[in-house]
Write a protein that holds these residues in place. Structure first.
Motif, PDB file in Angstrom:
ATOM      1  N   CYS A 131      10.706   0.884   1.456  1.00 35.13           N
ATOM      2  CA  CYS A 131       9.977  -0.731   1.050  1.00 35.13           C
ATOM      3  C   CYS A 131      11.344  -1.581   0.552  1.00 35.13           C
ATOM      4  CB  CYS A 131       9.043  -0.744   0.613  1.00 35.13           C
ATOM      5  SG  CYS A 131       7.143   1.058   1.333  1.00 35.13           S
ATOM      6  N   ILE A 132      11.277  -2.915   0.811  1.00 34.86           N
ATOM      7  CA  ILE A 132      12.382  -3.312   0.154  1.00 34.86           C
ATOM      8  C   ILE A 132      11.748  -3.808  -1.492  1.00 34.86           C
ATOM      9  CG2 ILE A 132      14.112  -5.062   0.123  1.00 34.86           C
ATOM     10  CD1 ILE A 132      13.827  -4.843   3.575  1.00 34.86           C
ATOM     11  N   VAL A 133      12.598  -3.538  -2.381  1.00 36.40           N
ATOM     12  CA  VAL A 133      11.627  -3.996  -3.547  1.00 36.40           C
ATOM     13  C   VAL A 133      12.158  -4.932  -4.240  1.00 36.40           C
ATOM     14  CG1 VAL A 133      11.290  -2.795  -6.039  1.00 36.40           C
ATOM     15  CG2 VAL A 133      10.845  -1.941  -3.717  1.00 36.40           C
ATOM     16  N   SER A 134      11.464  -5.433  -4.909  1.00 33.26           N
ATOM     17  CA  SER A 134      12.120  -6.704  -5.942  1.00 33.26           C
ATOM     18  C   SER A 134      12.022  -6.717  -7.147  1.00 33.26           C
ATOM     19  CB  SER A 134      10.860  -8.428  -5.421  1.00 33.26           C
ATOM     20  OG  SER A 134      10.978  -8.494  -4.145  1.00 33.26           O
ATOM     21  N   ARG A 135      13.020  -7.281  -7.320  1.00 32.90           N
ATOM     22  CA  ARG A 135      13.757  -7.838  -9.064  1.00 32.90           C
ATOM     23  C   ARG A 135      13.436  -8.428  -9.794  1.00 32.90           C
ATOM     24  NH1 ARG A 135      14.978  -4.554 -13.494  1.00 32.90           N
ATOM     25  NH2 ARG A 135      15.944  -2.564 -11.417  1.00 32.90           N
ATOM     26  N   ILE A 136      11.943  -8.485 -10.764  1.00 31.14           N
ATOM     27  CA  ILE A 136      11.666 -10.471 -10.682  1.00 31.14           C
ATOM     28  C   ILE A 136      11.829 -10.502 -13.178  1.00 31.14           C
ATOM     29  CG2 ILE A 136       9.368  -9.936  -9.336  1.00 31.14           C
ATOM     30  CD1 ILE A 136       7.803  -9.268 -12.061  1.00 31.14           C
ATOM     31  N   ALA A 137      12.783  -9.375 -13.174  1.00 35.29           N
ATOM     32  CA  ALA A 137      12.836  -9.395 -14.343  1.00 35.29           C
ATOM     33  C   ALA A 137      14.109  -8.262 -14.393  1.00 35.29           C
ATOM     34  CB  ALA A 137      11.917  -9.355 -15.262  1.00 35.29           C
TER      35      ALA A 137
ATOM     36  N   GLN B  88       2.211   1.746  -5.902  1.00 31.26           N
ATOM     37  CA  GLN B  88       3.033   1.501  -6.109  1.00 31.26           C
ATOM     38  C   GLN B  88       4.608   2.365  -4.748  1.00 31.26           C
ATOM     39  OE1 GLN B  88       4.024   3.195 -10.163  1.00 31.26           O
ATOM     40  NE2 GLN B  88       5.910   2.395 -10.181  1.00 31.26           N
ATOM     41  N   VAL B  89       5.319   1.243  -4.159  1.00 32.92           N
ATOM     42  CA  VAL B  89       6.101   1.745  -3.000  1.00 32.92           C
ATOM     43  C   VAL B  89       7.273   1.423  -3.883  1.00 32.92           C
ATOM     44  CG1 VAL B  89       4.491   0.251  -1.593  1.00 32.92           C
ATOM     45  CG2 VAL B  89       6.480  -1.025  -2.870  1.00 32.92           C
ATOM     46  N   LYS B  90       8.628   2.769  -3.255  1.00 30.45           N
ATOM     47  CA  LYS B  90       9.840   3.156  -3.158  1.00 30.45           C
ATOM     48  C   LYS B  90      10.790   2.514  -2.402  1.00 30.45           C
ATOM     49  CE  LYS B  90       8.205   6.620  -6.469  1.00 30.45           C
ATOM     50  NZ  LYS B  90       8.132   8.358  -6.694  1.00 30.45           N
ATOM     51  N   GLY B  91      11.370   2.239  -2.379  1.00 28.99           N
ATOM     52  CA  GLY B  91      12.461   2.750  -1.661  1.00 28.99           C
ATOM     53  C   GLY B  91      14.051   2.430  -1.874  1.00 28.99           C
ATOM     54  N   SER B  92      14.982   1.770  -0.866  1.00 26.31           N
ATOM     55  CA  SER B  92      16.546   2.414  -1.250  1.00 26.31           C
ATOM     56  C   SER B  92      17.744   1.418  -1.847  1.00 26.31           C
ATOM     57  CB  SER B  92      16.961   3.576  -0.392  1.00 26.31           C
ATOM     58  OG  SER B  92      16.961   2.951   0.780  1.00 26.31           O
ATOM     59  N   LEU B  93      16.321   0.395  -1.478  1.00 29.68           N
ATOM     60  CA  LEU B  93      17.165  -1.521  -1.345  1.00 29.68           C
ATOM     61  C   LEU B  93      16.123  -2.295  -2.497  1.00 29.68           C
ATOM     62  CD1 LEU B  93      19.290  -3.287  -0.595  1.00 29.68           C
ATOM     63  CD2 LEU B  93      17.537  -3.484   1.498  1.00 29.68           C
ATOM     64  N   ILE B  94      16.746  -2.770  -3.084  1.00 31.80           N
ATOM     65  CA  ILE B  94      15.941  -3.205  -4.378  1.00 31.80           C
ATOM     66  C   ILE B  94      16.906  -4.684  -4.725  1.00 31.80           C
ATOM     67  CG2 ILE B  94      16.314  -3.720  -7.144  1.00 31.80           C
ATOM     68  CD1 ILE B  94      15.786  -0.684  -7.826  1.00 31.80           C
ATOM     69  N   LEU B  95      16.336  -5.741  -4.686  1.00 33.10           N
ATOM     70  CA  LEU B  95      16.939  -6.977  -4.438  1.00 33.10           C
ATOM     71  C   LEU B  95      16.224  -7.598  -5.707  1.00 33.10           C
ATOM     72  CD1 LEU B  95      17.268  -7.200  -0.415  1.00 33.10           C
ATOM     73  CD2 LEU B  95      19.272  -7.156  -1.644  1.00 33.10           C
ATOM     74  N   ASN B  96      16.849  -9.127  -6.152  1.00 37.49           N
ATOM     75  CA  ASN B  96      16.277 -10.246  -6.689  1.00 37.49           C
ATOM     76  C   ASN B  96      16.086 -11.295  -6.092  1.00 37.49           C
ATOM     77  OD1 ASN B  96      18.813 -10.963  -6.881  1.00 37.49           O
ATOM     78  ND2 ASN B  96      18.952 -11.559  -8.690  1.00 37.49           N
ATOM     79  N   ASP B  97      16.227 -11.593  -5.092  1.00 37.95           N
ATOM     80  CA  ASP B  97      16.898 -12.910  -3.667  1.00 37.95           C
ATOM     81  C   ASP B  97      15.542 -12.417  -2.373  1.00 37.95           C
ATOM     82  OD1 ASP B  97      17.054 -14.604  -2.233  1.00 37.95           O
ATOM     83  OD2 ASP B  97      18.480 -15.647  -3.406  1.00 37.95           O
ATOM     84  N   SER B  98      14.639 -13.515  -3.316  1.00 37.00           N
ATOM     85  CA  SER B  98      13.523 -13.158  -1.832  1.00 37.00           C
ATOM     86  C   SER B  98      14.419 -13.666  -0.273  1.00 37.00           C
ATOM     87  CB  SER B  98      12.309 -14.806  -1.637  1.00 37.00           C
ATOM     88  OG  SER B  98      12.704 -15.471  -2.184  1.00 37.00           O
ATOM     89  N   VAL B  99      15.097 -14.804   0.057  1.00 38.84           N
ATOM     90  CA  VAL B  99      15.383 -15.000   1.267  1.00 38.84           C
ATOM     91  C   VAL B  99      16.483 -13.270   1.747  1.00 38.84           C
ATOM     92  CG1 VAL B  99      17.751 -16.579   1.963  1.00 38.84           C
ATOM     93  CG2 VAL B  99      16.071 -17.651   0.278  1.00 38.84           C
TER      94      VAL B  99
END
Length: 298
Positions: A192-198, A218-229
């Motif tokens: 799952c692609i996880v979002s960083r919100i802070a 509570q999902v996990k993934g190998s990719l964390i991004l802070n940009d929705s686009v």
């Protein structure tokens, strides 16, 4: 600088220009005696006479002329600044700074911003795209747009759009290779692609509904991004499953670049809100924006 000091400077400037206490008083909207008193107080603080007064004429002393020559330009700047700031309370103008999540702009806000700019050409608009929650006041923004569950309690909130349906989606390429989860709990076995919100907070507890009951996974993934686009692009590139509003990815689903999964478990939130600090007076530029949103049926 105290108010009476500024009053004395302004009174001195006008009397020197008009050579008359009554004319200066009329422009200031006060009595001639009040003008005289303000100048006397200024002379008392400086310890020197600034005006020569007779029954027939009024003129600057040498000290007064020197003082006004030095202080006059600064006073002009103050008066210009006061006049400029005063326009903010009279009509919509200046720079309206808005903070919002990146992905909602093309879906919900773009047409409203276009029509607002046409209606109020004297208002410039700055859009700052930020998926993380932020303090709009500390960051110098006039208002922000966020989901209702992340709004601070000391803010005024106005609903913009909603309810919002939240779905999980991935590219057909990824799903054909990894399989399709049948229940949200199955996501534990997927990337799952996880979002960083802070800086210290991830949005990794995805929300779902089943027969009227809410629950989280509570999902996990190998990719964390802070940009929705970038999250959207990563999902289309086959890097995993994303979580987003259904409206925001509608065109990607229709074009076949994304496929919604677990649709029967999609959660619904109240929606997005425009929020701004509680103040006794809302500046005309923000009031105009709020009124425009209301006129557009928001």
């Amino acid at each position: 600088m105290q108010n009476d000091q500024l009053d004395g400077l302004l009174a001195l400037k006008l009397v020197a220009e008009k050579r008359n206490f009554t004319a200066a008083a009329n422009e200031l909207g006060i009595s001639a005696s009040a003008v005289s008193q303000a100048i006397k107080q200024l002379e008392g603080r400086l310890g020197v006479a600034l005006l020569n007064r007779t029954t027939r004429s009024t003129s600057l002393t040498e000290a007064g002329d020197r003082f006004l020559t030095q202080a006059g330009p600064a006073l002009e700047q103050i008066l210009l600044a006061l006049n400029d700031v005063g326009t903010y309370a009279q009509k919509p103008s200046g720079l309206l700074r808005l903070n919002m999540p990146r992905l909602i702009y093309p879906t919900y806000l773009a047409p409203l911003i276009v029509s607002f700019r046409k209606k109020y050409p004297e208002v410039s608009v700055e859009l700052f795209f930020e998926d993380a929650t932020s303090d709009v006041v500390e960051s110098g923004f006039d208002a922000g747009i966020r989901l209702s569950d992340v709004l601070a309690k000391d803010m005024v909130a106005m609903k913009l759009m909603g309810p919002i349906r939240w779905v999980t989606a991935a590219s057909p390429k990824y799903l054909n290779k990894a399989g399709r989860p049948k229940h949200p709990k199955d996501l534990l076995g997927f990337d799952c692609i996880v979002s960083r919100i802070a800086a210290d907070r991830l949005y990794d507890r995805w929300e779902f509904e089943n027969k009227g009951s809410d629950f989280q996974v509570q999902v996990k993934g190998s990719l964390i991004l802070n940009d929705s686009v970038m999250t959207l692009k990563a999902a289309m590139d086959g890097l995993g499953i994303m979580y987003a509003s259904e409206d925001a990815i509608k065109d990607k689903v229709e074009s076949g670049k994304l496929e919604i999964i677990l649709n029967q478990y999609a959660a619904t939130s109240a929606g997005f809100y425009l929020y701004y600090p509680k103040r006794s007076q809302v500046l005309p530029k923000l009031r105009a924006f709020i009124d425009h949103l209301k006129s557009q049926g928001v």
